[in-house]
Design a protein around this motif. Structure first.
Motif, PDB file in Angstrom:
ATOM      1  N   TYR A  53      -8.326  18.747 -13.349  1.00  0.00           N
ATOM      2  CA  TYR A  53      -7.851  18.319 -14.662  1.00  0.00           C
ATOM      3  C   TYR A  53      -6.630  19.154 -15.010  1.00  0.00           C
ATOM      4  CZ  TYR A  53     -12.183  15.713 -15.544  1.00  0.00           C
ATOM      5  OH  TYR A  53     -13.228  14.808 -15.488  1.00  0.00           O
ATOM      6  N   LEU A  54      -5.475  18.513 -15.153  1.00  0.00           N
ATOM      7  CA  LEU A  54      -4.252  19.233 -15.525  1.00  0.00           C
ATOM      8  C   LEU A  54      -4.184  19.319 -17.055  1.00  0.00           C
ATOM      9  CD1 LEU A  54      -1.924  17.469 -12.946  1.00  0.00           C
ATOM     10  CD2 LEU A  54      -2.743  19.824 -12.813  1.00  0.00           C
ATOM     11  N   LEU A  55      -5.088  20.123 -17.598  1.00  0.00           N
ATOM     12  CA  LEU A  55      -5.230  20.251 -19.050  1.00  0.00           C
ATOM     13  C   LEU A  55      -5.112  21.708 -19.477  1.00  0.00           C
ATOM     14  CD1 LEU A  55      -8.355  17.956 -19.605  1.00  0.00           C
ATOM     15  CD2 LEU A  55      -5.992  17.419 -20.237  1.00  0.00           C
ATOM     16  N   PRO A  56      -4.685  21.956 -20.728  1.00  0.00           N
ATOM     17  CA  PRO A  56      -4.640  23.340 -21.225  1.00  0.00           C
ATOM     18  C   PRO A  56      -6.022  23.988 -21.182  1.00  0.00           C
ATOM     19  CG  PRO A  56      -3.465  21.871 -22.704  1.00  0.00           C
ATOM     20  CD  PRO A  56      -4.185  20.995 -21.726  1.00  0.00           C
ATOM     21  N   VAL A  57      -6.049  25.276 -20.849  1.00  0.00           N
ATOM     22  CA  VAL A  57      -7.320  26.012 -20.792  1.00  0.00           C
ATOM     23  C   VAL A  57      -7.624  26.536 -22.197  1.00  0.00           C
ATOM     24  CG1 VAL A  57      -8.578  27.893 -19.657  1.00  0.00           C
ATOM     25  CG2 VAL A  57      -6.893  26.573 -18.374  1.00  0.00           C
TER      26      VAL A  57
END
Length: 241
Positions: free
Chosen positions: A63-67
């Protein structure tokens, strides 16, 4: 690895910056490989497409999502993992893990923290608690106190005597930390520091001392391996450490 762990979320290294650079990309990649060898399904959350760990041959799902807690909760809700690893994504992942625990998200979805537990992250990231832990095992450290405001920082600095070293809590790699030789420098650094963190450590400055560093890996059976040891070329006060 416990046999009941079938799927694990790994919080990745996100943007490469001081405190969470290439070493976390490397360690995160190795963690994915180790989990896959155990037959565990791996879910990586990391918004940085330029990292090795986001390569399509590593994690089963990326998932290329903010942590951040909101995004991670969404992934947890969808993927229903058995466990989560917090220690392979630098400061962003550690802080996110603490927030996930504080908000009750990990308990709500029955996600087990694998590897370094939340209590250890808090004990090592919270400067005050870390000093207390060192005191318990009689480790000698510079005179130091934690502060949660600019006023408290200046009061402690006066008590210890200038120059002082001010370090940020919950910040790896020396972010925002520095030497203050007088009240004006301390006020400026502390004011800036509290825009990043809610706590700083004010401590006695050890300029000119030698810095000798050991990196030790220890497992749950108390086996220890010294990975490396070194004396820094620069004395304390020059090197970031």
């Amino acid at each position: 690895m416990e046999h009941n762990i079938k799927k694990v979320i790994i919080l990745g290294s996100a943007a490469l910056k001081i405190g969470e650079a290439g070493e976390f990309d490397y360690s995160g990649s190795q963690a994915i490989k180790a989990l896959k060898q155990e037959g565990i399904y791996t879910v990586l959350v990391n918004p940085n497409i330029a990292t090795i760990q986001t390569s399509d041959h590593l994690a089963d799902k990326v998932y290329l999502l903010p942590v951040t807690p909101d995004f991670i909760e969404g992934v947890i809700k969808k993927e229903k993992p058995d466990g989560i690893l917090l220690s392979f994504g630098g400061q962003t992942a550690l802080n996110c893990g603490i927030e996930l625990d504080k908000l009750g998200i990990l308990d709500r979805y029955n996600v087990k923290v694998l590897g370094t537990p939340i209590s250890v992250i808090q004990a090592t990231e919270d400067r005050e608690r870390f000093i207390e832990k060192l005191d318990q095992i009689d480790v000698k450290v510079p005179t130091s106190k934690a502060a949660s405001s600019v006023e408290e920082t200046l009061k402690i600095a006066d008590e210890i005597g200038y120059p002082v070293m001010i370090r940020l809590a919950f910040a790896l790699g020396g972010l925002g930390s520095g030497i203050c030789r007088d009240k004006e420098e301390a006020k400026a650094l502390a004011t800036n520091a509290f825009s990043y963190t809610h706590q700083v450590l004010v401590e006695e400055y050890l300029k000119g001392w030698k810095e000798v560093e050991y990196e030790v890996v220890r497992d749950c059976y108390d086996n220890c391996i010294t990975v490396c040891n070194m004396e820094n070329f620069d004395p304390l006060g020059i090197h970031t450490g």
